[in-house]
Design a protein around this motif. Structure first.
Motif, PDB file in Angstrom:
ATOM      1  N   ALA A 159       0.830  -1.200   0.000  1.00 39.12           N
ATOM      2  CA  ALA A 159       0.000   0.000   0.000  1.00 39.12           C
ATOM      3  C   ALA A 159       0.870   1.258   0.000  1.00 39.12           C
ATOM      4  CB  ALA A 159      -0.923   0.002   1.214  1.00 39.12           C
ATOM      5  N   GLN A 160       1.972   1.216   0.760  1.00 36.55           N
ATOM      6  CA  GLN A 160       2.886   2.351   0.802  1.00 36.55           C
ATOM      7  C   GLN A 160       3.505   2.594  -0.575  1.00 36.55           C
ATOM      8  OE1 GLN A 160       6.530   1.819   2.979  1.00 36.55           O
ATOM      9  NE2 GLN A 160       6.624   3.987   3.508  1.00 36.55           N
ATOM     10  N   PHE A 161       3.910   1.534  -1.230  1.00 33.65           N
ATOM     11  CA  PHE A 161       4.484   1.661  -2.571  1.00 33.65           C
ATOM     12  C   PHE A 161       3.467   2.275  -3.532  1.00 33.65           C
ATOM     13  CE2 PHE A 161       5.288  -0.030  -6.838  1.00 33.65           C
ATOM     14  CZ  PHE A 161       6.574   0.442  -7.036  1.00 33.65           C
ATOM     15  N   SER A 162       2.233   1.786  -3.464  1.00 28.68           N
ATOM     16  CA  SER A 162       1.178   2.296  -4.334  1.00 28.68           C
ATOM     17  C   SER A 162       0.937   3.782  -4.091  1.00 28.68           C
ATOM     18  CB  SER A 162      -0.105   1.514  -4.097  1.00 28.68           C
ATOM     19  OG  SER A 162      -1.159   2.067  -4.814  1.00 28.68           O
ATOM     20  N   LEU A 163       0.911   4.182  -2.822  1.00 31.17           N
ATOM     21  CA  LEU A 163       0.699   5.593  -2.503  1.00 31.17           C
ATOM     22  C   LEU A 163       1.868   6.448  -2.982  1.00 31.17           C
ATOM     23  CD1 LEU A 163      -0.815   5.306   1.083  1.00 31.17           C
ATOM     24  CD2 LEU A 163      -1.999   6.013  -1.000  1.00 31.17           C
ATOM     25  N   ARG A 164       3.086   5.933  -2.851  1.00 37.82           N
ATOM     26  CA  ARG A 164       4.252   6.684  -3.325  1.00 37.82           C
ATOM     27  C   ARG A 164       4.185   6.886  -4.831  1.00 37.82           C
ATOM     28  NH1 ARG A 164       8.278   3.135  -0.757  1.00 37.82           N
ATOM     29  NH2 ARG A 164       9.115   3.059  -2.850  1.00 37.82           N
ATOM     30  N   MET A 165       3.740   5.871  -5.556  1.00 45.26           N
ATOM     31  CA  MET A 165       3.617   6.000  -7.007  1.00 45.26           C
ATOM     32  C   MET A 165       2.511   6.999  -7.372  1.00 45.26           C
ATOM     33  SD  MET A 165       5.920   4.312  -8.455  1.00 45.26           S
ATOM     34  CE  MET A 165       7.049   4.455  -7.104  1.00 45.26           C
ATOM     35  N   GLN A 166       1.423   7.002  -6.607  1.00 48.19           N
ATOM     36  CA  GLN A 166       0.351   7.946  -6.873  1.00 48.19           C
ATOM     37  C   GLN A 166       0.814   9.381  -6.614  1.00 48.19           C
ATOM     38  OE1 GLN A 166      -3.214   6.892  -4.784  1.00 48.19           O
ATOM     39  NE2 GLN A 166      -3.260   4.829  -5.658  1.00 48.19           N
ATOM     40  N   ILE A 167       1.635   9.580  -5.596  1.00 50.90           N
ATOM     41  CA  ILE A 167       2.186  10.914  -5.332  1.00 50.90           C
ATOM     42  C   ILE A 167       3.104  11.327  -6.474  1.00 50.90           C
ATOM     43  CG2 ILE A 167       3.798  12.186  -3.862  1.00 50.90           C
ATOM     44  CD1 ILE A 167       2.543  10.806  -1.464  1.00 50.90           C
ATOM     45  N   ALA A 168       3.913  10.416  -6.951  1.00 48.48           N
ATOM     46  CA  ALA A 168       4.865  10.727  -8.017  1.00 48.48           C
ATOM     47  C   ALA A 168       4.150  11.112  -9.306  1.00 48.48           C
ATOM     48  CB  ALA A 168       5.790   9.542  -8.260  1.00 48.48           C
ATOM     49  N   THR A 169       3.018  10.484  -9.577  1.00 47.10           N
ATOM     50  CA  THR A 169       2.273  10.792 -10.789  1.00 47.10           C
ATOM     51  C   THR A 169       1.188  11.837 -10.538  1.00 47.10           C
ATOM     52  OG1 THR A 169       0.765   8.948 -10.396  1.00 47.10           O
ATOM     53  CG2 THR A 169       2.676   8.530 -11.799  1.00 47.10           C
ATOM     54  N   GLN A 170       1.167  12.395  -9.344  1.00 43.68           N
ATOM     55  CA  GLN A 170       0.228  13.438  -8.929  1.00 43.68           C
ATOM     56  C   GLN A 170      -1.227  13.004  -9.073  1.00 43.68           C
ATOM     57  OE1 GLN A 170       1.277  17.143 -10.702  1.00 43.68           O
ATOM     58  NE2 GLN A 170       3.305  17.145  -9.791  1.00 43.68           N
ATOM     59  N   GLN A 171      -1.500  11.771  -8.696  1.00 47.98           N
ATOM     60  CA  GLN A 171      -2.864  11.253  -8.710  1.00 47.98           C
ATOM     61  C   GLN A 171      -3.455  11.196  -7.309  1.00 47.98           C
ATOM     62  OE1 GLN A 171      -2.480   7.441 -10.559  1.00 47.98           O
ATOM     63  NE2 GLN A 171      -2.456   8.276 -12.627  1.00 47.98           N
ATOM     64  N   LEU A 172      -2.635  11.423  -6.282  1.00 50.06           N
ATOM     65  CA  LEU A 172      -3.101  11.311  -4.905  1.00 50.06           C
ATOM     66  C   LEU A 172      -3.467  12.692  -4.383  1.00 50.06           C
ATOM     67  CD1 LEU A 172      -3.462   9.304  -2.547  1.00 50.06           C
ATOM     68  CD2 LEU A 172      -1.176   9.915  -1.817  1.00 50.06           C
ATOM     69  N   SER A 173      -4.724  12.852  -3.978  1.00 49.42           N
ATOM     70  CA  SER A 173      -5.154  14.151  -3.468  1.00 49.42           C
ATOM     71  C   SER A 173      -5.001  14.238  -1.950  1.00 49.42           C
ATOM     72  CB  SER A 173      -6.608  14.418  -3.863  1.00 49.42           C
ATOM     73  OG  SER A 173      -7.441  13.408  -3.339  1.00 49.42           O
ATOM     74  N   ASN A 174      -5.159  13.121  -1.254  1.00 51.15           N
ATOM     75  CA  ASN A 174      -5.064  13.105   0.201  1.00 51.15           C
ATOM     76  C   ASN A 174      -3.710  12.518   0.607  1.00 51.15           C
ATOM     77  OD1 ASN A 174      -5.525  13.115   2.910  1.00 51.15           O
ATOM     78  ND2 ASN A 174      -7.143  11.573   2.889  1.00 51.15           N
ATOM     79  N   THR A 175      -2.713  13.361   0.758  1.00 54.09           N
ATOM     80  CA  THR A 175      -1.363  12.883   1.050  1.00 54.09           C
ATOM     81  C   THR A 175      -1.193  12.422   2.488  1.00 54.09           C
ATOM     82  OG1 THR A 175      -0.653  15.136   1.518  1.00 54.09           O
ATOM     83  CG2 THR A 175      -0.316  14.322  -0.722  1.00 54.09           C
TER      84      THR A 175
END
Length: 63
Positions: free
Chosen positions: A24-40
């Motif tokens: 889950a942490q890896f997935s969230l890090r990838m979402q941050i990198a691609t700017q798809q995560l709104s709730n950091t």
């Protein structure tokens, strides 16, 4: 997830939980990198859950 809930689990369940949290942490890090995560703040929660699981695993190993 609370530490009291984790203490009730056995070693195999804790290891499985740790692996899921790391994924889950890896997935969230990838979402941050691609700017798809709104709730950091989710990343912080997952990091703390990983620390809780590791702490319980180490405390059970010492006993």
């Amino acid at each position: 997830m609370k530490a009291s809930e984790l203490r009730d689990k056995d070693q195999a369940a804790l290891t499985k939980e740790l692996n899921e949290l790391l994924k889950a942490q890896f997935s969230l890090r990838m979402q941050i990198a691609t700017q798809q995560l709104s709730n950091t703040s989710q990343l912080k929660k997952v990091r703390r859950d990983i620390a809780r699981v590791k702490t319980v695993i180490n405390s059970k190993g010492a006993l």
